[in-house]
Write an enzyme that holds these catalytic residues in place. Structure first.
Site: not given
Length: 282
Positions: A88-89, A91, A190, A197, A230, A258-259
């Site tokens: 799952i991306e 953002k 990323c 990261d 991953e 992050r986020g």
């Protein structure tokens, strides 16, 4: 650099693009990334995976409205099985969670079930979700990876370009050992935005002793490498298997958030417990 960062499967991602925020529930915000993008070049096939494992996500920014309009907050924990067709991306995951903010749910269980259903559909695989009240997490101590840290070796580093061949530096007559090695110097970027990261990695194995200097050089060589969390963990697992052929191997990385999300993937070919304890940088 990745060999697939311009792949058509990535062209529709919102990652790296200006994106409006939605505060009303919208499952369509979730975006999948096929695991085959990095697995195919590594020779990893879905019908004969060399490992089992999961991607453990911690969801720190999760809120919704109860049926009286009062905001609720929780910390979520997701385990996504590594056998899923997609990852799952991140953002899109953040945008999806943001869509809960002004949405009314009848119960915490309704929120949990909605998350589990949507994420499993996006990933095309098994997902488990646990929601924690903040009071359940208060006072929890910071955790640490067990094992011997290899970061304090007195070596000279002149290159930061990814190079798996560092692992070719091994001793032909190395004894068979079972040990756990840890490094906090894992840094990759990323795949799409090239934002840094930061992570720590734990490697447990049984087999010919791994050359620690070679392993540290290899881990540091990810510093300019562009892949998702991953994918980096699967690359590390694959490269160690290729150069050392250990009988047992487990690779577990924990990345900084992050986020409002942190991602902590693990892969293993043996029984392995991956405790979801927050490391100091998390």
């Amino acid at each position: 650099m990745s060999v697939y960062d311009k792949h058509q499967a990535l062209s529709g991602l919102t990652l790296g693009k200006p994106t409006p925020y939605h505060d009303r529930y919208d499952a369509a915000l979730l975006q999948p990334v096929p695991r085959s993008l990095n697995r195919d070049p590594l020779g990893i096939h879905p019908d004969s995976l060399p490992f089992h494992g999961a991607d453990i996500w911690t969801l720190y920014e999760l809120s919704w409205l109860n049926n009286r309009g009062v905001p609720q907050v929780a910390v979520g924990e997701m385990h996504l099985n590594a056998e899923s067709l997609n990852l799952i991306e991140s953002k899109s995951f953040k945008l999806y969670l943001n869509s809960f903010n002004q949405t009314t749910f009848d119960s915490w269980e309704s929120v949990r079930a909605t998350l589990a259903n949507d994420l499993a559909h996006c990933a095309q695989g098994d997902v488990s979700i646990t929601l924690f009240k903040l009071s359940e997490l208060e006072g929890q101590p910071l955790a640490g990876f067990t094992g011997e840290c290899i970061d304090d070796q007195d070596i000279q580093i002149d290159s930061y370009d990814f190079n798996a061949d560092y692992l070719a530096t091994n001793e032909q007559d190395a004894p068979v050992v079972e040990e756990t090695l840890v490094s906090h110097l894992l840094k990759s970027n990323c795949l799409i935005t090239h934002q840094p990261d930061w992570g720590s990695v734990q490697i447990h194995y049984r087999g010919k002793r791994i050359n620690r200097e070679a392993l540290l050089r290899y881990i540091i060589s990810f510093r300019h490498h562009n892949e998702f969390h991953e994918q980096c963990v699967e690359r590390i697992f694959n490269d160690i298997m290729r150069y050392y052929q250990p009988e047992k191997l487990s690779v577990y990385a924990r990345y900084t958030r992050r986020g409002g999300l942190d991602i902590n993937p693990w892969r293993s070919n043996t029984a392995f417990n991956a405790p979801n304890g927050r490391l100091p940088r998390q």
